[in-house]
Design a protein around this motif. Structure first.
Motif, short mmCIF file in Angstrom:
data_model
loop_
_atom_site.label_atom_id
_atom_site.label_comp_id
_atom_site.label_asym_id
_atom_site.label_seq_id
_atom_site.Cartn_x
_atom_site.Cartn_y
_atom_site.Cartn_z
N SER A 91 -26.18 37.94 -1.23
CA SER A 91 -25.68 39.06 -0.23
C SER A 91 -26.22 40.39 -0.71
N ARG A 92 -26.54 40.64 -1.93
CA ARG A 92 -27.14 42.04 -2.21
C ARG A 92 -28.49 42.09 -1.36
N VAL A 93 -29.43 40.97 -1.37
CA VAL A 93 -30.79 41.45 -1.03
C VAL A 93 -30.54 41.06 0.38
N GLY A 94 -29.63 40.47 0.94
CA GLY A 94 -29.24 40.29 2.48
C GLY A 94 -29.19 41.68 2.80
N ALA A 95 -28.12 42.60 2.32
CA ALA A 95 -27.69 43.79 2.71
C ALA A 95 -28.92 44.56 2.65
N GLU A 96 -29.91 44.44 1.77
CA GLU A 96 -31.19 45.28 1.63
C GLU A 96 -32.14 45.22 2.99
#
Length: 256
Positions: A190-195
Protein backbone atom coordinates in the motif's frame (compact mmCIF):
# COMPACT_ATOMS: atom_id res chain seq x y z
CA UNK A 1 15.20 26.63 -10.76
CA UNK A 2 13.77 24.13 -13.26
CA UNK A 3 10.11 23.31 -12.72
CA UNK A 4 7.62 20.90 -14.22
CA UNK A 5 6.14 23.74 -16.25
CA UNK A 6 9.48 24.27 -17.98
CA UNK A 7 9.14 20.81 -19.49
CA UNK A 8 5.56 21.04 -20.76
CA UNK A 9 6.17 20.37 -24.43
CA UNK A 10 5.58 17.61 -26.93
CA UNK A 11 2.39 15.82 -27.98
CA UNK A 12 1.69 14.30 -24.58
CA UNK A 13 1.84 17.50 -22.58
CA UNK A 14 -0.31 20.57 -22.33
CA UNK A 15 -3.03 18.97 -24.45
CA UNK A 16 -6.54 20.33 -24.71
CA UNK A 17 -9.66 18.54 -25.90
CA UNK A 18 -10.06 14.79 -26.27
CA UNK A 19 -7.17 12.33 -26.10
CA UNK A 20 -9.12 9.20 -26.99
CA UNK A 21 -12.72 8.69 -28.07
CA UNK A 22 -14.71 5.60 -28.97
CA UNK A 23 -18.06 5.17 -30.69
CA UNK A 24 -20.21 2.04 -30.98
CA UNK A 25 -17.58 -0.40 -29.73
CA UNK A 26 -18.62 -4.02 -29.99
CA UNK A 27 -16.33 -6.88 -29.00
CA UNK A 28 -17.35 -10.54 -28.77
CA UNK A 29 -15.40 -13.62 -27.74
CA UNK A 30 -16.38 -17.09 -28.94
CA UNK A 31 -19.02 -18.09 -31.45
CA UNK A 32 -22.55 -19.37 -31.50
CA UNK A 33 -24.01 -20.34 -28.15
CA UNK A 34 -20.65 -19.72 -26.44
CA UNK A 35 -20.42 -16.09 -27.59
CA UNK A 36 -19.62 -13.64 -24.80
CA UNK A 37 -20.23 -9.94 -25.44
CA UNK A 38 -17.27 -8.18 -23.81
CA UNK A 39 -18.23 -4.70 -25.07
CA UNK A 40 -21.75 -3.66 -26.04
CA UNK A 41 -22.06 -0.49 -28.11
CA UNK A 42 -19.72 1.59 -25.93
CA UNK A 43 -19.49 5.34 -26.57
CA UNK A 44 -16.91 7.18 -24.46
CA UNK A 45 -14.48 10.12 -24.47
CA UNK A 46 -11.30 10.60 -22.45
CA UNK A 47 -10.17 14.19 -21.95
CA UNK A 48 -6.59 15.11 -22.72
CA UNK A 49 -4.42 15.91 -19.74
CA UNK A 50 -6.66 14.08 -17.25
CA UNK A 51 -6.27 10.92 -15.18
CA UNK A 52 -9.19 8.52 -15.73
CA UNK A 53 -9.77 5.19 -14.00
CA UNK A 54 -11.88 2.39 -15.49
CA UNK A 55 -13.61 0.13 -12.96
CA UNK A 56 -16.27 -2.55 -12.79
CA UNK A 57 -17.00 -6.06 -11.55
CA UNK A 58 -14.99 -9.02 -12.79
CA UNK A 59 -16.02 -9.70 -16.40
CA UNK A 60 -17.41 -6.19 -16.89
CA UNK A 61 -15.17 -5.53 -19.91
CA UNK A 62 -12.83 -2.98 -18.34
CA UNK A 63 -9.59 -4.68 -19.43
CA UNK A 64 -11.03 -5.41 -22.87
CA UNK A 65 -11.95 -1.75 -23.27
CA UNK A 66 -8.47 -0.58 -22.33
CA UNK A 67 -6.78 -3.12 -24.62
CA UNK A 68 -8.96 -2.02 -27.54
CA UNK A 69 -8.38 1.69 -26.85
CA UNK A 70 -4.63 1.05 -26.77
CA UNK A 71 -4.59 -0.91 -30.01
CA UNK A 72 -3.60 -4.14 -28.24
CA UNK A 73 -6.84 -5.84 -29.30
CA UNK A 74 -9.29 -5.32 -32.15
CA UNK A 75 -13.01 -4.56 -32.03
CA UNK A 76 -15.74 -6.26 -34.06
CA UNK A 77 -17.36 -2.92 -34.87
CA UNK A 78 -17.09 0.73 -33.94
CA UNK A 79 -14.35 3.34 -34.14
CA UNK A 80 -11.57 4.50 -31.83
CA UNK A 81 -9.90 7.85 -32.37
CA UNK A 82 -6.48 8.60 -30.87
CA UNK A 83 -6.04 12.29 -31.56
CA UNK A 84 -6.95 12.56 -35.23
CA UNK A 85 -6.21 8.90 -36.06
CA UNK A 86 -8.88 6.21 -36.39
CA UNK A 87 -6.89 3.28 -35.04
CA UNK A 88 -9.54 0.75 -36.09
CA UNK A 89 -8.51 1.39 -39.71
CA UNK A 90 -4.80 0.71 -39.17
CA UNK A 91 -3.02 -2.50 -40.16
CA UNK A 92 -0.73 -4.43 -37.82
CA UNK A 93 2.46 -2.58 -38.74
CA UNK A 94 0.74 0.78 -38.44
CA UNK A 95 -0.64 -0.19 -35.02
CA UNK A 96 2.83 -1.26 -33.90
CA UNK A 97 4.25 2.11 -34.93
CA UNK A 98 1.38 3.95 -33.21
CA UNK A 99 1.89 2.05 -29.93
CA UNK A 100 5.62 2.69 -30.10
CA UNK A 101 5.48 6.39 -30.98
CA UNK A 102 2.28 7.73 -29.42
CA UNK A 103 1.29 5.50 -26.49
CA UNK A 104 2.92 4.63 -23.17
CA UNK A 105 2.19 1.47 -21.17
CA UNK A 106 2.50 0.62 -17.48
CA UNK A 107 1.70 -2.97 -16.53
CA UNK A 108 1.14 -4.74 -13.22
CA UNK A 109 4.11 -7.03 -13.86
CA UNK A 110 6.45 -4.09 -14.69
CA UNK A 111 7.63 -5.85 -17.92
CA UNK A 112 11.27 -4.87 -17.48
CA UNK A 113 14.04 -6.68 -19.36
CA UNK A 114 16.05 -8.47 -16.63
CA UNK A 115 19.41 -8.23 -18.41
CA UNK A 116 19.18 -4.48 -18.94
CA UNK A 117 19.95 -1.73 -16.44
CA UNK A 118 17.25 0.65 -15.26
CA UNK A 119 18.54 3.29 -17.68
CA UNK A 120 18.51 0.85 -20.59
CA UNK A 121 14.97 -0.26 -19.72
CA UNK A 122 13.78 3.34 -19.60
CA UNK A 123 15.33 4.22 -22.96
CA UNK A 124 14.42 0.93 -24.67
CA UNK A 125 11.39 2.26 -26.63
CA UNK A 126 13.52 5.09 -28.03
CA UNK A 127 16.30 2.66 -28.94
CA UNK A 128 13.85 0.31 -30.70
CA UNK A 129 12.59 3.27 -32.74
CA UNK A 130 16.18 4.25 -33.61
CA UNK A 131 15.51 7.59 -31.97
CA UNK A 132 17.53 9.87 -29.74
CA UNK A 133 16.95 10.41 -26.05
CA UNK A 134 16.50 14.00 -24.92
CA UNK A 135 19.08 14.06 -22.10
CA UNK A 136 17.46 16.98 -20.30
CA UNK A 137 14.03 15.32 -20.29
CA UNK A 138 15.56 11.97 -19.30
CA UNK A 139 17.34 13.60 -16.37
CA UNK A 140 14.21 15.45 -15.33
CA UNK A 141 11.96 12.37 -15.42
CA UNK A 142 14.41 10.10 -13.61
CA UNK A 143 15.23 12.66 -10.93
CA UNK A 144 11.53 13.44 -10.40
CA UNK A 145 10.90 9.71 -9.91
CA UNK A 146 13.86 9.32 -7.56
CA UNK A 147 15.83 7.02 -9.85
CA UNK A 148 19.05 8.97 -10.37
CA UNK A 149 21.12 6.70 -8.12
CA UNK A 150 19.51 3.49 -9.44
CA UNK A 151 20.07 3.87 -13.18
CA UNK A 152 22.95 1.38 -13.28
CA UNK A 153 21.02 -1.31 -11.39
CA UNK A 154 19.30 -4.26 -13.04
CA UNK A 155 15.68 -5.11 -12.12
CA UNK A 156 16.63 -7.82 -9.59
CA UNK A 157 18.65 -5.20 -7.70
CA UNK A 158 15.61 -2.91 -7.35
CA UNK A 159 12.61 -3.04 -5.03
CA UNK A 160 9.13 -3.53 -6.46
CA UNK A 161 8.42 0.16 -6.09
CA UNK A 162 11.66 1.10 -7.84
CA UNK A 163 10.90 -1.31 -10.68
CA UNK A 164 7.49 0.26 -11.17
CA UNK A 165 9.06 3.73 -11.12
CA UNK A 166 11.35 2.56 -13.92
CA UNK A 167 8.25 1.45 -15.82
CA UNK A 168 6.62 4.86 -15.23
CA UNK A 169 9.78 6.63 -16.43
CA UNK A 170 9.85 4.44 -19.55
CA UNK A 171 6.24 5.37 -20.28
CA UNK A 172 6.87 9.10 -19.78
CA UNK A 173 10.16 9.32 -21.69
CA UNK A 174 8.64 9.54 -25.17
CA UNK A 175 6.03 12.11 -24.08
CA UNK A 176 3.20 9.90 -25.38
CA UNK A 177 -0.25 11.21 -26.16
CA UNK A 178 -1.75 8.70 -23.71
CA UNK A 179 -0.42 6.40 -21.01
CA UNK A 180 -2.42 3.23 -20.39
CA UNK A 181 -1.91 1.68 -16.95
CA UNK A 182 -3.19 -1.85 -16.29
CA UNK A 183 -3.48 -2.49 -12.52
CA UNK A 184 -0.17 -0.60 -12.03
CA UNK A 185 -0.12 -1.12 -8.24
CA UNK A 186 -1.40 -4.70 -8.17
CA UNK A 187 1.99 -6.13 -7.17
CA UNK A 188 2.92 -3.36 -4.72
CA UNK A 189 2.27 -2.87 -1.02
CA UNK A 190 0.00 0.00 0.00
CA UNK A 191 2.79 2.46 0.79
CA UNK A 192 4.67 1.97 -2.48
CA UNK A 193 1.41 1.80 -4.40
CA UNK A 194 0.42 5.20 -3.03
CA UNK A 195 3.80 6.57 -4.10
CA UNK A 196 3.37 5.33 -7.68
CA UNK A 197 -0.22 6.58 -7.89
CA UNK A 198 0.87 9.96 -6.59
CA UNK A 199 3.46 10.11 -9.37
CA UNK A 200 0.83 9.28 -11.97
CA UNK A 201 -1.47 11.98 -10.63
CA UNK A 202 1.37 14.48 -10.60
CA UNK A 203 2.30 13.62 -14.19
CA UNK A 204 -1.29 14.36 -15.18
CA UNK A 205 -1.80 17.51 -13.13
CA UNK A 206 1.63 19.06 -13.63
CA UNK A 207 2.92 17.55 -16.88
CA UNK A 208 -0.43 17.49 -18.66
CA UNK A 209 -0.14 13.75 -19.33
CA UNK A 210 -3.30 11.86 -20.35
CA UNK A 211 -3.64 8.66 -18.31
CA UNK A 212 -6.20 5.84 -18.57
CA UNK A 213 -5.93 3.25 -15.79
CA UNK A 214 -7.76 -0.01 -15.17
CA UNK A 215 -7.99 -0.91 -11.50
CA UNK A 216 -10.15 -2.89 -9.08
CA UNK A 217 -8.93 -0.88 -6.09
CA UNK A 218 -11.15 1.99 -4.86
CA UNK A 219 -8.17 3.65 -3.19
CA UNK A 220 -6.19 3.59 -6.44
CA UNK A 221 -9.20 4.95 -8.32
CA UNK A 222 -9.47 7.87 -5.88
CA UNK A 223 -6.22 9.29 -7.28
CA UNK A 224 -7.93 9.82 -10.65
CA UNK A 225 -9.90 12.87 -11.77
CA UNK A 226 -12.70 10.66 -13.04
CA UNK A 227 -13.86 7.07 -12.69
CA UNK A 228 -15.71 5.35 -15.55
CA UNK A 229 -17.87 2.40 -14.46
CA UNK A 230 -18.59 -0.63 -16.63
CA UNK A 231 -21.02 -3.51 -16.12
CA UNK A 232 -21.69 -6.38 -18.53
CA UNK A 233 -19.75 -4.64 -21.28
CA UNK A 234 -21.72 -1.41 -21.04
CA UNK A 235 -21.13 1.98 -19.48
CA UNK A 236 -22.83 2.09 -16.09
CA UNK A 237 -22.01 5.62 -14.95
CA UNK A 238 -19.07 7.73 -13.86
CA UNK A 239 -17.73 9.69 -10.92
CA UNK A 240 -15.90 13.01 -10.84
CA UNK A 241 -13.37 13.78 -8.10
CA UNK A 242 -13.78 10.27 -6.65
CA UNK A 243 -13.05 9.23 -3.09
CA UNK A 244 -12.63 5.63 -1.87
CA UNK A 245 -16.06 5.91 -0.25
CA UNK A 246 -17.89 7.13 -3.36
CA UNK A 247 -16.15 4.49 -5.49
CA UNK A 248 -17.10 1.71 -3.05
CA UNK A 249 -20.70 2.89 -3.01
CA UNK A 250 -20.86 2.97 -6.82
CA UNK A 251 -19.32 -0.50 -7.11
CA UNK A 252 -21.78 -1.85 -4.52
CA UNK A 253 -24.64 -0.68 -6.71
CA UNK A 254 -23.13 -2.66 -9.58
CA UNK A 255 -22.81 -5.75 -7.40
CA UNK A 256 -19.02 -5.70 -7.51
Amino acid sequence: MTTLTDHLSGPGNGQQGTAVSARGLQKNYGRGETTVAALRNVDIDFDAGRFTAIMGPSGSGKSTLMHCLAGLDTVDSGNIMLGGTDITKLNDSQLTALRRDRIGFIFQAFNLVPTLTAEQNITLPVALANGKVDPEWFGFVTSTLGLTDRLGHRPHQLSGGQQQRVAVARALLTRPEVIFADEPTGNLDSRVGAEVLGMLRRSSQEMGQSIIMVTHDPIAASYADRVVLLSDGQLAGELSNPTPQTVLAALAQLGA
